[in-house]
Design an enzyme around this catalytic site. Structure first.
Site, PDB file in Angstrom:
ATOM      1  N   TRP A  24      -0.334   8.688 -40.335  1.00  0.00           N
ATOM      2  CA  TRP A  24      -1.385   9.481 -39.669  1.00  0.00           C
ATOM      3  C   TRP A  24      -1.057  10.964 -39.690  1.00  0.00           C
ATOM      4  O   TRP A  24      -1.897  11.769 -39.301  1.00  0.00           O
ATOM      5  CB  TRP A  24      -1.601   8.996 -38.243  1.00  0.00           C
ATOM      6  CG  TRP A  24      -0.334   8.719 -37.497  1.00  0.00           C
ATOM      7  CD1 TRP A  24       0.428   9.625 -36.822  1.00  0.00           C
ATOM      8  CD2 TRP A  24       0.324   7.453 -37.357  1.00  0.00           C
ATOM      9  NE1 TRP A  24       1.521   9.011 -36.271  1.00  0.00           N
ATOM     10  CE2 TRP A  24       1.485   7.681 -36.574  1.00  0.00           C
ATOM     11  CE3 TRP A  24       0.060   6.153 -37.812  1.00  0.00           C
ATOM     12  CZ2 TRP A  24       2.369   6.653 -36.247  1.00  0.00           C
ATOM     13  CZ3 TRP A  24       0.940   5.136 -37.481  1.00  0.00           C
ATOM     14  CH2 TRP A  24       2.076   5.390 -36.712  1.00  0.00           C
ATOM     15  N   GLU A  37      -3.892   6.694 -32.384  1.00  0.00           N
ATOM     16  CA  GLU A  37      -3.621   7.012 -30.982  1.00  0.00           C
ATOM     17  C   GLU A  37      -3.854   5.813 -30.065  1.00  0.00           C
ATOM     18  O   GLU A  37      -3.097   5.585 -29.132  1.00  0.00           O
ATOM     19  CB  GLU A  37      -4.479   8.197 -30.524  1.00  0.00           C
ATOM     20  CG  GLU A  37      -4.096   9.510 -31.194  1.00  0.00           C
ATOM     21  CD  GLU A  37      -2.649   9.899 -30.957  1.00  0.00           C
ATOM     22  OE1 GLU A  37      -2.053   9.455 -29.963  1.00  0.00           O
ATOM     23  OE2 GLU A  37      -2.112  10.649 -31.787  1.00  0.00           O
ATOM     24  N   GLN A  42       1.414   3.301 -25.261  1.00  0.00           N
ATOM     25  CA  GLN A  42       2.466   2.462 -24.676  1.00  0.00           C
ATOM     26  C   GLN A  42       3.109   1.549 -25.711  1.00  0.00           C
ATOM     27  O   GLN A  42       3.523   0.425 -25.399  1.00  0.00           O
ATOM     28  CB  GLN A  42       1.889   1.612 -23.532  1.00  0.00           C
ATOM     29  CG  GLN A  42       1.343   2.438 -22.395  1.00  0.00           C
ATOM     30  CD  GLN A  42       2.432   3.132 -21.639  1.00  0.00           C
ATOM     31  OE1 GLN A  42       3.158   2.528 -20.873  1.00  0.00           O
ATOM     32  NE2 GLN A  42       2.586   4.448 -21.853  1.00  0.00           N
ATOM     33  N   LEU A  80      -0.266  -7.519 -30.424  1.00  0.00           N
ATOM     34  CA  LEU A  80       0.082  -6.128 -30.096  1.00  0.00           C
ATOM     35  C   LEU A  80       0.110  -5.867 -28.594  1.00  0.00           C
ATOM     36  O   LEU A  80       0.762  -4.941 -28.132  1.00  0.00           O
ATOM     37  CB  LEU A  80      -0.898  -5.166 -30.781  1.00  0.00           C
ATOM     38  CG  LEU A  80      -0.514  -3.685 -30.769  1.00  0.00           C
ATOM     39  CD1 LEU A  80       0.879  -3.471 -31.349  1.00  0.00           C
ATOM     40  CD2 LEU A  80      -1.527  -2.843 -31.531  1.00  0.00           C
ATOM     41  N   TYR A 120      -5.271  11.905 -22.500  1.00  0.00           N
ATOM     42  CA  TYR A 120      -4.318  12.077 -23.589  1.00  0.00           C
ATOM     43  C   TYR A 120      -4.984  11.919 -24.957  1.00  0.00           C
ATOM     44  O   TYR A 120      -4.835  12.765 -25.846  1.00  0.00           O
ATOM     45  CB  TYR A 120      -3.143  11.086 -23.463  1.00  0.00           C
ATOM     46  CG  TYR A 120      -2.352  11.056 -24.741  1.00  0.00           C
ATOM     47  CD1 TYR A 120      -1.438  12.052 -25.027  1.00  0.00           C
ATOM     48  CD2 TYR A 120      -2.604  10.084 -25.720  1.00  0.00           C
ATOM     49  CE1 TYR A 120      -0.769  12.082 -26.233  1.00  0.00           C
ATOM     50  CE2 TYR A 120      -1.947  10.107 -26.921  1.00  0.00           C
ATOM     51  CZ  TYR A 120      -1.028  11.104 -27.180  1.00  0.00           C
ATOM     52  OH  TYR A 120      -0.387  11.146 -28.376  1.00  0.00           O
ATOM     53  N   CYS A 192      15.451  13.722 -27.544  1.00  0.00           N
ATOM     54  CA  CYS A 192      15.488  13.674 -26.080  1.00  0.00           C
ATOM     55  C   CYS A 192      14.969  12.315 -25.622  1.00  0.00           C
ATOM     56  O   CYS A 192      13.954  12.201 -24.942  1.00  0.00           O
ATOM     57  CB  CYS A 192      14.662  14.819 -25.490  1.00  0.00           C
ATOM     58  SG  CYS A 192      15.148  15.265 -23.801  1.00  0.00           S
ATOM     59  N   THR A 301       5.410  -7.136 -18.268  1.00  0.00           N
ATOM     60  CA  THR A 301       5.884  -5.986 -17.496  1.00  0.00           C
ATOM     61  C   THR A 301       5.877  -6.278 -16.000  1.00  0.00           C
ATOM     62  O   THR A 301       6.809  -5.923 -15.292  1.00  0.00           O
ATOM     63  CB  THR A 301       5.024  -4.749 -17.790  1.00  0.00           C
ATOM     64  OG1 THR A 301       5.067  -4.497 -19.200  1.00  0.00           O
ATOM     65  CG2 THR A 301       5.556  -3.541 -17.063  1.00  0.00           C
TER      66      THR A 301
END
Length: 355
Positions: A24, A37, A42, A80, A120, A192, A301
Site C-alpha cells: 500500500w 487501513e 488492531q 482475521l 483515524y 519504539c 481479548t
DNA sequence: TATGCGTGGCC
DNA sequence: TGGCCAAGCAT
C-alpha cells in the site's frame, strides 16, 4: 525541545533508509488505502498482508467490492477477526458508489460519516491518498511520542488526542503528510516498540526524555485491567448421510454473522462439568454420542472460551427443516465462515474422521 | 466516556 | 504459560 527541522527531517531520513516494502506504500489509490487501513485496524502487518492481497485480487475496484455478496466478503475475511469490519467495509463501498459514484470525498467530515471509517481511518485516507495536511494518532504514535516527550496523559481520550494532534501538527512538514505519517508509525512499529524497544539504535535517544529518566516502560499511559470472562460452550455435531447441521450466529455477541454448530452454553464451570449432553430444552438422546472432544480452550481479548464437541451419527428431527438451523453437505462446509476455534474439528469432519 | 469486538505472536 | 500487545470503530 526538539527543533522542528530536526525531528521531521531526522524521522523522514530514517524512514527512507529503513522502511519496509509494503504494497500500500506504492499507491495513492484511495480504495487500496481504505482496504489496507481497515484490514490493519488492531492487526499486525504480517497478519493482514495476505488478506490485503486476497481482497485486491478478488475485488480490484470499489465497484467490485460494492456489488459483491456479503457472504463473499465474510468468506475472505474468515480468520482475521473483528468481523464487523467486514460488514462495514462492504457497507462503506456501497455508500461510496451510491453517494459519490465510486470516488472518495476529500474531506474529513464526509469520510467519517461512512461505515467503518472513524477518526483515524478518515485521516489516513486524507494523508495517504490525498496528501492533506493532517496527522494520524494511532497506537504507534501514542507510544513513540509519549515516550519521546514524556507525556504523562492517559491515551485514547479526547484530551490526549487534542494534545498529540496539536504537537504533531507543529512538526508536520507542509505537503509531506503522506511520508511523515508513514514514517512516524513505522518508527513506532520497528524501533519504539511496546517491548524490547531498540533504544540502542534510536536516532532520537539523546532527546528522549523518558529514556533520560529511565522510565520508558511507563509510557504510554494506558488504562488497564480488562476483566476476562469465562464461557462454557458445548457444541453438537450431528452428522448423517454426509450432511450436518450448522447455524448462523445472529445475536449481538462474539462472532456475529459467522457459523457454528448447535450450541448449548452453560453459566458456570460446575454446570459445564456436571451437565450430561443436553440442550437448553433438556432433551436427552437415547443414543450415546460417538465422540466427545473436550478441554478445548480458545482465548479472546475479553473472554476465555472453554468448549467441547459432542458428535452424533444422526440428525435429530427437531433440527431438520428448522429455520434456525441449516442442513448442509460436508463438502459444502468451506462455503461458510467459521470462527478459527472450529478449524480443527472442521478439518477432522472433512476427512471423515467421524463417519 | 466505557465497553465489546478476534486472532496470532511474543517472552 | 498466561498476559500483553497490534495501523480503531460502533454503540
Amino acid at each position: 525541545m526538539l527543533k522542528n527541522f530536526d525531528f521531521s527531517s531526522n524521522l523522514i531520513h530514517w524512514y527512507e533508509e529503513n522502511k519496509r516494502d509494503l504494497p500500500w506504500r506504492h499507491t495513492q489509490n484511495p480504495y487500496f488505502i481504505l482496504l489496507s487501513e481497515i484490514i490493519l485496524q488492531q492487526t499486525r502487518v504480517q497478519q493482514g498482508l495476505p488478506y490485503y492481497y486476497k481482497f485486491i485480487h478478488n475485488f480490484p475496484t470499489i465497484f467490485d467490492l460494492a456489488k459483491a455478496e456479503e457472504s463473499e466478503i465474510y468468506q475472505l475475511w474468515q480468520g482475521l477477526g473483528y468481523y464487523s469490519r467486514a460488514k462495514n467495509l462492504h457497507l462503506c463501498a456501497k455508500q461510496l458508489v451510491s453517494l459519490y459514484q465510486g470516488s472518495f470525498p476529500e474531506n474529513y467530515n464526509d469520510l467519517i460519516k461512512l461505515s467503518g471509517i472513524g477518526p483515524y481511518t478518515a485521516s489516513a485516507i486524507l494523508a495517504f491518498a490525498f496528501n492533506k495536511n493532517v496527522v494520524l494518532i494511532d497506537g504507534n504514535v501514542y507510544r513513540f511520542i509519549s515516550r519521546l516527550w514524556s507525556i504523562n496523559e492517559l491515551i485514547n481520550t479526547s484530551k490526549s488526542l487534542r494534545i498529540f494532534n496539536e504537537l504533531l501538527l507543529h512538526y508536520l512538514p507542509k505537503n509531506q503528510s503522506n511520508i511523515f505519517n508513514q514514517a512516524i508509525m513505522e518508527y513506532g512499529a520497528l524501533i519504539c516498540t511496546p517491548k524490547q524497544m531498540k533504544c540502542g539504535i534510536c536516532v532520537f535517544q539523546s532527546q528522549c526524555i523518558s529514556f533520560k529518566n529511565n522510565e520508558i516502560d511507563q509510557f504510554p499511559v494506558k488504562k488497564k485491567n480488562i476483566i476476562k470472562k469465562n464461557r462454557y460452550f458445548t457444541y453438537f455435531v450431528f452428522i448423517e448421510n454426509q450432511q450436518l447441521i450448522i447455524s448462523k450466529r445472529v445475536v449481538k455477541d462474539i462472532w456475529q454473522n459467522l457459523f457454528e454448530f448447535p450450541l448449548s452454553e452453560e453459566e458456570s464451570l460446575s454446570d459445564f462439568e456436571k451437565s450430561e449432553f443436553y440442550r437448553e430444552n433438556k432433551l436427552k438422546y437415547s443414543k450415546e454420542p460417538n465422540f466427545v472432544i473436550t478441554n478445548k480452550k480458545h482465548i479472546l481479548t475479553h473472554q476465555n472460551i472453554f468448549s467441547r464437541f459432542v458428535i452424533y451419527d444422526f440428525i435429530p428431527k427437531e433440527f431438520k427443516n428448522n429455520q434456525k438451523f441449516k442442513q448442509i453437505f460436508i463438502n459444502q462446509i468451506d462455503d461458510y465462515p467459521f470462527p478459527v476455534m472450529m478449524n480443527e474439528i472442521i478439518q477432522q469432519i472433512k476427512i471423515g474422521l467421524y463417519l
